[in-house]
Write an enzyme that holds these catalytic residues in place. Structure first.
Site, mmCIF file in Angstrom:
data_model
loop_
_atom_site.group_PDB
_atom_site.id
_atom_site.type_symbol
_atom_site.label_atom_id
_atom_site.label_comp_id
_atom_site.label_asym_id
_atom_site.label_seq_id
_atom_site.Cartn_x
_atom_site.Cartn_y
_atom_site.Cartn_z
ATOM 1 C CG ASP A 91 -1.693 1.231 1.430
ATOM 2 O OD1 ASP A 91 -2.399 1.623 0.485
ATOM 3 O OD2 ASP A 91 -1.595 1.844 2.514
ATOM 4 C CG ASP A 112 -1.530 7.728 0.570
ATOM 5 O OD1 ASP A 112 -0.840 8.756 0.547
ATOM 6 O OD2 ASP A 112 -2.174 7.314 -0.414
#
Length: 225
Positions: A19, A21
């Site tokens: 991922d 953020d």
């Protein structure tokens, strides 16, 4: 809650799926500035709303609110442009640049709920080169916690999700990784409270390194290990 298992430190994988953020970059301040302004403009309880917007596509976050007269697609586009314009304070997590740079480029991907243009803007702000493979909001019909993003990320590496280790920071992404059939490592650097998870956790990447064995398997090793 029982202690988190250490399986991710005890086995090797064919690929890593990250991922973005909260997992390799910290963009919370910028995201909350933009989303906070939007929420106040819609008369929402900002404090209650903020925890719901992390880790999901903007269009999904807005759609779940069912606000009268609000077009989730149009609103999410406006928010995206505001987020692209505001990358102040977007920084890499400690050790992330070095950790990513040590991985074989064909064996890892970013799998983010951010739109493609926003992902590029935030990676540039954080000083992280764009990887060879990246899955963004536009690439899937249903966002996290649906697993299709991580299934697609694995496919782009030519792998099965079960051959991959997913790095995540919020429950929507953790559930997406689980549902895809991958092992999950939870990054906790940007959390203001403990994550209730049975997955192994890392604060950041300062005290770990990537190890590639003779068969090409990639593992996460503690620097003191």
């Amino acid at each position: 809650m029982s202690a988190a298992p250490s399986f991710a430190f005890d086995k090797s994988y064919s690929g890593f799926l990250f991922d973005m953020d909260g997992t390799i970059i910290n963009s919370i301040a910028a995201a909350e500035r933009v989303w906070g302004d939007w929420a106040r403009g819609k008369g929402l309880d900002v404090e209650a709303f903020m925890p719901t917007m992390h880790g999901a596509r903007g269009v999904d976050t807005i759609g779940r609110l069912n606000l009268p007269g609000v077009d989730p697609v149009a609103e999410s586009m406006l928010i995206m442009e505001a987020e692209i314009a505001d990358v102040e304070g977007v920084v890499p997590l400690p050790g992330a640049i070095e950790f990513l740079a040590s991985l074989p480029p064909e064996r890892w991907a970013i799998v983010t709920s951010s739109p493609h243009r926003l992902a590029l803007a935030r990676l540039a702000a954080a000083g992280i080169p764009v990887p060879r493979f990246i899955v963004t909001a536009e690439d899937v019909k249903i966002g996290k916690p649906d697993p299709q993003c991580y299934i697609l990320g694995a496919e782009r590496l030519g792998l099965r999700p079960s051959d991959c280790l997913v790095f995540e920071d919020v429950m929507a992404g953790i559930r997406a990784g689980e549902s895809a059939g991958a092992d999950v490592m939870v990054i906790t650097a940007t959390h203001s409270h403990p994550v209730d998870t049975n997955h192994p956790t890392l604060l950041n990447y300062e005290n770990v390194r990537a190890h590639v064995d003779g068969d090409g398997g990639i593992s996460v090793m503690r620097r003191d290990g």
